[in-house]
Design a protein around this motif. Sequence first.
Motif, PDB file in Angstrom:
ATOM      1  N   HIS A  29       0.814  -1.175  -0.087  1.00 20.02           N
ATOM      2  CA  HIS A  29      -0.078   0.138  -0.085  1.00 20.02           C
ATOM      3  C   HIS A  29       0.786   1.308  -0.069  1.00 20.02           C
ATOM      4  CE1 HIS A  29       1.021  -0.413   4.346  1.00 20.02           C
ATOM      5  NE2 HIS A  29       0.745   0.869   4.166  1.00 20.02           N
ATOM      6  N   ARG A  30       2.141   1.405   0.445  1.00 19.36           N
ATOM      7  CA  ARG A  30       3.069   2.598   0.455  1.00 19.36           C
ATOM      8  C   ARG A  30       3.193   3.001  -1.033  1.00 19.36           C
ATOM      9  NH1 ARG A  30       8.249   0.424   3.596  1.00 19.36           N
ATOM     10  NH2 ARG A  30       7.795  -1.500   2.038  1.00 19.36           N
ATOM     11  N   ARG A  33       0.269   5.594  -1.318  1.00 22.41           N
ATOM     12  CA  ARG A  33       0.551   6.703  -0.703  1.00 22.41           C
ATOM     13  C   ARG A  33       1.603   7.620  -1.416  1.00 22.41           C
ATOM     14  NH1 ARG A  33       2.085   4.387   4.405  1.00 22.41           N
ATOM     15  NH2 ARG A  33       4.323   4.625   3.979  1.00 22.41           N
ATOM     16  N   PRO A  36      -0.338   8.630  -5.651  1.00 24.22           N
ATOM     17  CA  PRO A  36      -1.712   8.284  -5.282  1.00 24.22           C
ATOM     18  C   PRO A  36      -2.480   7.667  -6.531  1.00 24.22           C
ATOM     19  CG  PRO A  36      -1.177  10.550  -4.571  1.00 24.22           C
ATOM     20  CD  PRO A  36       0.052   9.819  -5.187  1.00 24.22           C
TER      21      PRO A  36
END
Length: 185
Positions: A29-30, A33, A36
């Motif tokens: 998921h980084r 982040r 986007p």
Amino acid sequence: MIASSRPGVSRSIKKKMAGRHILVRVDDHRWQREIPRVVSFCRATVAEVLTRSPRLASELSIMLTDDNTIRGLNRQYRNRDTATNVLSFALAPEAAQTGQSATLGDIVLGFDTVCREARAQGKSFANHSRHLLVHGTLHLLGHDHEGAVESETMERVEIEVLAAFGVGNPYILADDSGSLREKGR
């Protein structure tokens, strides 16, 4: 066309991706982040490389993962027990080189190494990631950097593709004093 239903994908990107399937799997998921709109970012980058190549490609996949996963792949397929920034696994390099439409293969990026390198080189995470996607795609298309001529050719294409996105030459780095120098020199 894989991106036609995705909001925010420009018309020019959709056109470049016509007939091509660029599959993106985000395992860490980084990535989302830091970038986007990471899926459209990856697709646009790879589509730009493919449009500049006379070789036909119908599909490739990208996996955005962490250093543990890329280290395991590097160990399993290259006998190197270390994390790396990008791995490319060509499935049909001969078809790509002969102009046949082909599934090119897979590109894998390791978040932690990409992040560490970007910081050390004074680059944004997104720009460094884009460079590695371009680099990995070129490997799938049969490019390499084993010899001086091949290396120069590959770097020239990388610089041209990145310029289309407003990204500067990735082989020019700022040193501690702020002066620019070529990478490796």
